[in-house]
Design a protein around this motif. Structure first.
Motif, PDB file in Angstrom:
ATOM      1  N   ASP A   1       0.848  -0.903  -0.072  1.00 14.21           N
ATOM      2  CA  ASP A   1       0.079  -0.053   0.166  1.00 14.21           C
ATOM      3  C   ASP A   1       0.912   1.242   0.018  1.00 14.21           C
ATOM      4  OD1 ASP A   1      -1.395   2.265   1.401  1.00 14.21           O
ATOM      5  OD2 ASP A   1      -3.241   0.993   1.193  1.00 14.21           O
ATOM      6  N   GLN A   2       0.319   2.333  -0.840  1.00 15.02           N
ATOM      7  CA  GLN A   2       1.338   3.498  -0.834  1.00 15.02           C
ATOM      8  C   GLN A   2       1.595   4.170   0.674  1.00 15.02           C
ATOM      9  OE1 GLN A   2      -0.529   6.149  -3.289  1.00 15.02           O
ATOM     10  NE2 GLN A   2       0.552   7.973  -2.803  1.00 15.02           N
ATOM     11  N   ARG A   3       0.764   3.801   1.304  1.00 16.23           N
ATOM     12  CA  ARG A   3       0.908   4.622   2.644  1.00 16.23           C
ATOM     13  C   ARG A   3       1.950   3.776   3.435  1.00 16.23           C
ATOM     14  NH1 ARG A   3      -5.350   4.421   3.487  1.00 16.23           N
ATOM     15  NH2 ARG A   3      -4.738   2.579   2.644  1.00 16.23           N
ATOM     16  N   GLN A   4       2.459   2.790   3.056  1.00 23.68           N
ATOM     17  CA  GLN A   4       3.285   1.992   3.956  1.00 23.68           C
ATOM     18  C   GLN A   4       4.971   2.386   3.523  1.00 23.68           C
ATOM     19  OE1 GLN A   4       2.174  -2.122   2.684  1.00 23.68           O
ATOM     20  NE2 GLN A   4       1.153  -2.344   4.817  1.00 23.68           N
ATOM     21  N   HIS A   5       4.899   2.877   2.314  1.00 25.16           N
ATOM     22  CA  HIS A   5       6.476   3.109   1.794  1.00 25.16           C
ATOM     23  C   HIS A   5       7.363   3.696   2.509  1.00 25.16           C
ATOM     24  CE1 HIS A   5       5.664   6.743   0.169  1.00 25.16           C
ATOM     25  NE2 HIS A   5       7.009   7.055  -0.127  1.00 25.16           N
ATOM     26  N   GLU A   6       7.004   4.706   3.394  1.00 27.93           N
ATOM     27  CA  GLU A   6       7.997   5.500   4.011  1.00 27.93           C
ATOM     28  C   GLU A   6       8.339   4.618   5.346  1.00 27.93           C
ATOM     29  OE1 GLU A   6       4.602   6.425   3.574  1.00 27.93           O
ATOM     30  OE2 GLU A   6       4.591   8.136   2.846  1.00 27.93           O
TER      31      GLU A   6
ATOM     32  N   GLU B   1      10.074   8.931   8.010  1.00 25.02           N
ATOM     33  CA  GLU B   1       9.023   9.971   8.252  1.00 25.02           C
ATOM     34  C   GLU B   1       8.941  10.991   7.260  1.00 25.02           C
ATOM     35  OE1 GLU B   1      10.928  11.991  11.790  1.00 25.02           O
ATOM     36  OE2 GLU B   1      10.345  10.368  12.941  1.00 25.02           O
ATOM     37  N   HIS B   2       9.326  10.739   5.810  1.00 30.95           N
ATOM     38  CA  HIS B   2       9.317  11.854   4.986  1.00 30.95           C
ATOM     39  C   HIS B   2       7.784  11.821   4.437  1.00 30.95           C
ATOM     40  CE1 HIS B   2       9.432   8.498   1.867  1.00 30.95           C
ATOM     41  NE2 HIS B   2       9.011   9.419   1.039  1.00 30.95           N
ATOM     42  N   GLY B   3       7.229  13.049   3.996  1.00 33.04           N
ATOM     43  CA  GLY B   3       5.911  13.088   3.703  1.00 33.04           C
ATOM     44  C   GLY B   3       4.838  13.312   4.774  1.00 33.04           C
ATOM     45  N   ASP B   4       5.499  13.291   5.894  1.00 36.98           N
ATOM     46  CA  ASP B   4       4.371  13.487   7.135  1.00 36.98           C
ATOM     47  C   ASP B   4       4.383  14.795   7.758  1.00 36.98           C
ATOM     48  OD1 ASP B   4       3.092  13.176   9.526  1.00 36.98           O
ATOM     49  OD2 ASP B   4       4.368  11.532  10.448  1.00 36.98           O
ATOM     50  N   PRO B   5       3.445  15.758   7.349  1.00 36.08           N
ATOM     51  CA  PRO B   5       3.572  16.818   7.759  1.00 36.08           C
ATOM     52  C   PRO B   5       3.179  17.050   9.299  1.00 36.08           C
ATOM     53  CG  PRO B   5       1.083  16.083   6.908  1.00 36.08           C
ATOM     54  CD  PRO B   5       2.091  15.143   6.857  1.00 36.08           C
TER      55      PRO B   5
ATOM     56  N   ALA C   1      -2.984  16.690  -7.038  1.00 37.18           N
ATOM     57  CA  ALA C   1      -4.466  16.797  -7.007  1.00 37.18           C
ATOM     58  C   ALA C   1      -4.907  16.134  -8.193  1.00 37.18           C
ATOM     59  CB  ALA C   1      -4.642  18.407  -6.801  1.00 37.18           C
ATOM     60  N   GLU C   2      -4.213  16.223  -9.201  1.00 34.12           N
ATOM     61  CA  GLU C   2      -4.732  15.725 -10.502  1.00 34.12           C
ATOM     62  C   GLU C   2      -4.783  14.304 -10.498  1.00 34.12           C
ATOM     63  OE1 GLU C   2      -2.531  15.621 -14.821  1.00 34.12           O
ATOM     64  OE2 GLU C   2      -3.372  17.612 -14.197  1.00 34.12           O
ATOM     65  N   ARG C   3      -3.653  13.531  -9.891  1.00 37.07           N
ATOM     66  CA  ARG C   3      -3.460  12.148  -9.816  1.00 37.07           C
ATOM     67  C   ARG C   3      -4.516  11.503  -9.005  1.00 37.07           C
ATOM     68  NH1 ARG C   3       2.194  10.611  -8.599  1.00 37.07           N
ATOM     69  NH2 ARG C   3       2.296  12.399  -7.892  1.00 37.07           N
ATOM     70  N   TYR C   4      -4.751  12.194  -7.665  1.00 35.17           N
ATOM     71  CA  TYR C   4      -5.476  11.465  -6.570  1.00 35.17           C
ATOM     72  C   TYR C   4      -6.668  12.271  -6.175  1.00 35.17           C
ATOM     73  CZ  TYR C   4      -1.108   9.256  -5.944  1.00 35.17           C
ATOM     74  OH  TYR C   4       0.172   8.514  -6.093  1.00 35.17           O
ATOM     75  N   GLY C   5      -6.907  13.526  -6.541  1.00 40.09           N
ATOM     76  CA  GLY C   5      -8.014  14.429  -6.097  1.00 40.09           C
ATOM     77  C   GLY C   5      -7.704  15.346  -5.083  1.00 40.09           C
ATOM     78  N   LYS C   6      -8.309  16.333  -5.124  1.00 41.77           N
ATOM     79  CA  LYS C   6      -8.027  17.623  -4.159  1.00 41.77           C
ATOM     80  C   LYS C   6      -8.388  17.406  -2.806  1.00 41.77           C
ATOM     81  CE  LYS C   6      -7.105  21.837  -6.278  1.00 41.77           C
ATOM     82  NZ  LYS C   6      -6.713  23.163  -5.783  1.00 41.77           N
ATOM     83  N   TYR C   7      -9.282  16.073  -2.378  1.00 43.54           N
ATOM     84  CA  TYR C   7      -9.782  15.938  -1.094  1.00 43.54           C
ATOM     85  C   TYR C   7      -9.012  14.490  -0.813  1.00 43.54           C
ATOM     86  CZ  TYR C   7     -12.692  19.738  -2.396  1.00 43.54           C
ATOM     87  OH  TYR C   7     -13.390  20.872  -2.804  1.00 43.54           O
ATOM     88  N   SER C   8      -8.165  14.116  -1.697  1.00 46.78           N
ATOM     89  CA  SER C   8      -7.567  12.928  -1.056  1.00 46.78           C
ATOM     90  C   SER C   8      -6.445  13.258  -0.011  1.00 46.78           C
ATOM     91  CB  SER C   8      -6.858  12.197  -2.440  1.00 46.78           C
ATOM     92  OG  SER C   8      -5.700  13.071  -2.619  1.00 46.78           O
ATOM     93  N   GLN C   9      -6.508  11.906   0.674  1.00 43.23           N
ATOM     94  CA  GLN C   9      -5.483  12.143   1.783  1.00 43.23           C
ATOM     95  C   GLN C   9      -4.029  12.386   1.389  1.00 43.23           C
ATOM     96  OE1 GLN C   9      -5.573  11.781   5.217  1.00 43.23           O
ATOM     97  NE2 GLN C   9      -7.468  12.118   4.745  1.00 43.23           N
ATOM     98  N   GLN C  10      -3.386  12.020   0.108  1.00 41.74           N
ATOM     99  CA  GLN C  10      -2.497  12.232  -0.568  1.00 41.74           C
ATOM    100  C   GLN C  10      -2.237  13.581  -0.725  1.00 41.74           C
ATOM    101  OE1 GLN C  10      -4.480   9.908  -1.642  1.00 41.74           O
ATOM    102  NE2 GLN C  10      -3.242   8.153  -2.202  1.00 41.74           N
TER     103      GLN C  10
ATOM    104  N   SER D   1      -0.275  19.188   0.870  1.00 36.70           N
ATOM    105  CA  SER D   1      -0.524  20.389   1.022  1.00 36.70           C
ATOM    106  C   SER D   1      -0.177  21.089   2.516  1.00 36.70           C
ATOM    107  CB  SER D   1      -1.989  20.695   0.923  1.00 36.70           C
ATOM    108  OG  SER D   1      -2.267  21.941   0.894  1.00 36.70           O
ATOM    109  N   ALA D   2      -0.677  20.181   3.478  1.00 35.84           N
ATOM    110  CA  ALA D   2      -0.141  20.586   4.900  1.00 35.84           C
ATOM    111  C   ALA D   2       1.566  20.532   4.874  1.00 35.84           C
ATOM    112  CB  ALA D   2      -0.522  19.551   5.786  1.00 35.84           C
ATOM    113  N   LEU D   3       2.106  19.559   4.278  1.00 33.11           N
ATOM    114  CA  LEU D   3       3.653  19.610   4.216  1.00 33.11           C
ATOM    115  C   LEU D   3       4.436  20.689   3.438  1.00 33.11           C
ATOM    116  CD1 LEU D   3       6.253  17.933   5.025  1.00 33.11           C
ATOM    117  CD2 LEU D   3       6.037  16.609   2.766  1.00 33.11           C
ATOM    118  N   ALA D   4       3.530  21.003   2.388  1.00 28.34           N
ATOM    119  CA  ALA D   4       4.181  22.170   1.745  1.00 28.34           C
ATOM    120  C   ALA D   4       4.217  23.586   2.502  1.00 28.34           C
ATOM    121  CB  ALA D   4       3.408  22.493   0.513  1.00 28.34           C
TER     122      ALA D   4
END
Length: 166
Positions: free
Chosen positions: A67-72, A92-96, A132-141, A146-149
């Motif tokens: 699952d993508q959420r496991q890779h980190e 921990e990368h990607g974790d805001p 946003a284009e790949r997963y959607g603006k309301y996706s967890q990704q 966005s929070a990380l940015a």
């Protein structure tokens, strides 16, 4: 390698995501950007090289994650089991919401957020648009990216970096 690490336990007979050719391009570019950022921060040549390696392997967990959420976590655990000093920057990368963003984690996150899925250098705004284009603006990704940015923008000020983050 640590005796408690067995990649077959992580895979458990299931199909993993694996590392695509595009992800390899992305990883190489993140490594190069991480080394460049380390240079901008005045780090030693040795540390710049180490940041290249961390950036290059930051998505290594995709090889064994189902699952993508496991890779980190999977990637960080693999590096920890090998005795890699800065394994937490991968885990921990990607974790805001990480409590304390180490300098290494900051560099890996910023390099990742400035590199698109095919290895091109982009602004964080373009990276967010792509997510946003790949997963959607309301996706967890997207919401996490966005929070990380936003957090990275604050971290850039703390590190006295005035680079094009958006």
């Amino acid at each position: 390698m640590s005796e408690d690490y067995d990649p077959t336990v992580l895979v458990s007979g299931h199909t993993t995501i694996g590392i695509s050719d595009d992800r390899l391009l992305h990883s190489r570019a993140v490594g190069r950007r991480a080394a460049e950022l380390a240079s901008l921060l005045g780090w030693s040549i040795k540390r710049q090289h180490q940041m290249f390696v961390l950036g290059f392997v930051h998505d290594i967990g995709y090889e064994y994650a189902m699952d993508q959420r496991q890779h980190e976590t999977v990637g960080g655990e693999l590096l920890r089991s090998m005795g890699v000093q800065d394994w937490r920057a991968v885990a921990e990368h990607g974790d805001p919401d990480v409590d304390a963003m180490s300098d290494e984690l900051f560099v890996i996150n910023l390099a990742d957020m400035q590199t698109d899925s095919r290895g091109n250098r982009v602004s964080m705004r373009l990276r967010l648009d792509s997510i946003a284009e790949r997963y959607g603006k309301y996706s967890q990704q997207y919401l996490r990216a966005s929070a990380l940015a936003s957090r990275l923008t604050r971290e850039c000020k703390r590190h006295h970096l005035s680079i094009d983050v958006y």
